[in-house]
Design a protein around this motif. Structure first.
Motif, PDB file in Angstrom:
ATOM      1  N   MET A 153       0.842  -1.186   0.000  1.00  0.00           N
ATOM      2  CA  MET A 153       0.000   0.000   0.000  1.00  0.00           C
ATOM      3  C   MET A 153       0.882   1.243   0.000  1.00  0.00           C
ATOM      4  SD  MET A 153      -3.128   0.999   2.533  1.00  0.00           S
ATOM      5  CE  MET A 153      -4.194  -0.242   1.873  1.00  0.00           C
ATOM      6  N   ALA A 154       0.508   2.243  -0.758  1.00  0.00           N
ATOM      7  CA  ALA A 154       1.302   3.465  -0.885  1.00  0.00           C
ATOM      8  C   ALA A 154       1.180   4.326   0.367  1.00  0.00           C
ATOM      9  CB  ALA A 154       0.842   4.254  -2.103  1.00  0.00           C
ATOM     10  N   GLU A 155       2.305   4.791   0.849  1.00  0.00           N
ATOM     11  CA  GLU A 155       2.341   5.768   1.937  1.00  0.00           C
ATOM     12  C   GLU A 155       3.030   6.999   1.397  1.00  0.00           C
ATOM     13  OE1 GLU A 155       4.359   4.189   5.285  1.00  0.00           O
ATOM     14  OE2 GLU A 155       2.728   2.857   5.833  1.00  0.00           O
ATOM     15  N   THR A 156       2.364   8.119   1.472  1.00  0.00           N
ATOM     16  CA  THR A 156       2.905   9.353   0.940  1.00  0.00           C
ATOM     17  C   THR A 156       2.956  10.396   2.044  1.00  0.00           C
ATOM     18  OG1 THR A 156       1.899   8.847  -1.195  1.00  0.00           O
ATOM     19  CG2 THR A 156       2.641  11.101  -0.847  1.00  0.00           C
ATOM     20  N   ASP A 183     -10.471  11.679  -0.606  1.00  0.00           N
ATOM     21  CA  ASP A 183     -11.452  10.596  -0.695  1.00  0.00           C
ATOM     22  C   ASP A 183     -10.913   9.288  -0.116  1.00  0.00           C
ATOM     23  OD1 ASP A 183     -13.997   9.675  -1.275  1.00  0.00           O
ATOM     24  OD2 ASP A 183     -13.395   8.891  -3.226  1.00  0.00           O
ATOM     25  N   VAL A 184     -10.345   9.398   1.087  1.00  0.00           N
ATOM     26  CA  VAL A 184      -9.868   8.222   1.820  1.00  0.00           C
ATOM     27  C   VAL A 184     -10.487   8.261   3.214  1.00  0.00           C
ATOM     28  CG1 VAL A 184      -7.666   8.030   0.573  1.00  0.00           C
ATOM     29  CG2 VAL A 184      -7.776   9.384   2.660  1.00  0.00           C
ATOM     30  N   PRO A 185     -10.528   7.126   3.913  1.00  0.00           N
ATOM     31  CA  PRO A 185     -11.038   7.143   5.292  1.00  0.00           C
ATOM     32  C   PRO A 185     -10.139   7.985   6.197  1.00  0.00           C
ATOM     33  CG  PRO A 185     -10.644   4.885   4.536  1.00  0.00           C
ATOM     34  CD  PRO A 185     -10.152   5.805   3.474  1.00  0.00           C
ATOM     35  N   ARG A 186     -10.701   8.559   7.236  1.00  0.00           N
ATOM     36  CA  ARG A 186      -9.939   9.393   8.170  1.00  0.00           C
ATOM     37  C   ARG A 186      -8.753   8.617   8.748  1.00  0.00           C
ATOM     38  NH1 ARG A 186      -6.888  10.334  11.159  1.00  0.00           N
ATOM     39  NH2 ARG A 186      -6.879  11.553  13.053  1.00  0.00           N
ATOM     40  N   ARG A 187      -8.899   7.322   8.988  1.00  0.00           N
ATOM     41  CA  ARG A 187      -7.804   6.526   9.575  1.00  0.00           C
ATOM     42  C   ARG A 187      -6.602   6.396   8.646  1.00  0.00           C
ATOM     43  NH1 ARG A 187     -11.734   2.979   8.044  1.00  0.00           N
ATOM     44  NH2 ARG A 187     -11.090   1.398   6.537  1.00  0.00           N
ATOM     45  N   ALA A 188      -6.755   6.738   7.368  1.00  0.00           N
ATOM     46  CA  ALA A 188      -5.657   6.642   6.405  1.00  0.00           C
ATOM     47  C   ALA A 188      -4.768   7.886   6.415  1.00  0.00           C
ATOM     48  CB  ALA A 188      -6.204   6.418   4.999  1.00  0.00           C
ATOM     49  N   GLY A 198      -2.593   4.661   1.071  1.00  0.00           N
ATOM     50  CA  GLY A 198      -3.513   4.265   0.020  1.00  0.00           C
ATOM     51  C   GLY A 198      -3.646   5.216  -1.142  1.00  0.00           C
ATOM     52  N   VAL A 199      -2.872   6.294  -1.152  1.00  0.00           N
ATOM     53  CA  VAL A 199      -2.911   7.241  -2.263  1.00  0.00           C
ATOM     54  C   VAL A 199      -1.482   7.434  -2.760  1.00  0.00           C
ATOM     55  CG1 VAL A 199      -3.560   9.556  -3.012  1.00  0.00           C
ATOM     56  CG2 VAL A 199      -4.881   8.433  -1.219  1.00  0.00           C
TER      57      VAL A 199
END
Length: 90
Positions: free
Chosen positions: A1-4, A52-57, A75-76
């Motif tokens: 999963m991408a972590e930015t 447009d991701v969940p707050r936990r992300a 995730g982005v």
């Protein structure tokens, strides 16, 4: 999963929550909440909504009490974030 990771300059006590764009490679964001009443949480909620991701992300990596902050988004991919806010350094 991408972590930015991205650099953010936060302005609390603004009239409304908004992303003001990029300046010098840093994302400029303002939130209505004052610093002591949850400006960081308002920032994280706003960025999650914008991406447009969940707050936990979305989480704060550094700068809890400073205006300059580092945020990490799961995730982005970096390309998608830079496409959303051109000029942003990730």
């Amino acid at each position: 999963m991408a972590e930015t990771r991205l650099a953010v300059r936060l302005t609390p006590r603004a009239g409304r929550d908004a992303v003001d764009g990029v300046r010098d490679g840093v994302l400029r964001v303002r939130v209505a909440a004052p610093p002591v009443d949850g400006a960081n949480e308002a920032l994280l909620r706003l960025l999650a909504s914008e991406l447009d991701v969940p707050r936990r992300a979305v989480r704060l990596v550094s700068g809890e009490t400073a205006r300059a902050k580092v945020i990490e988004v799961d995730g982005v991919p970096a390309e998608a974030i830079v496409a959303r806010w051109p000029g942003l350094r990730v």
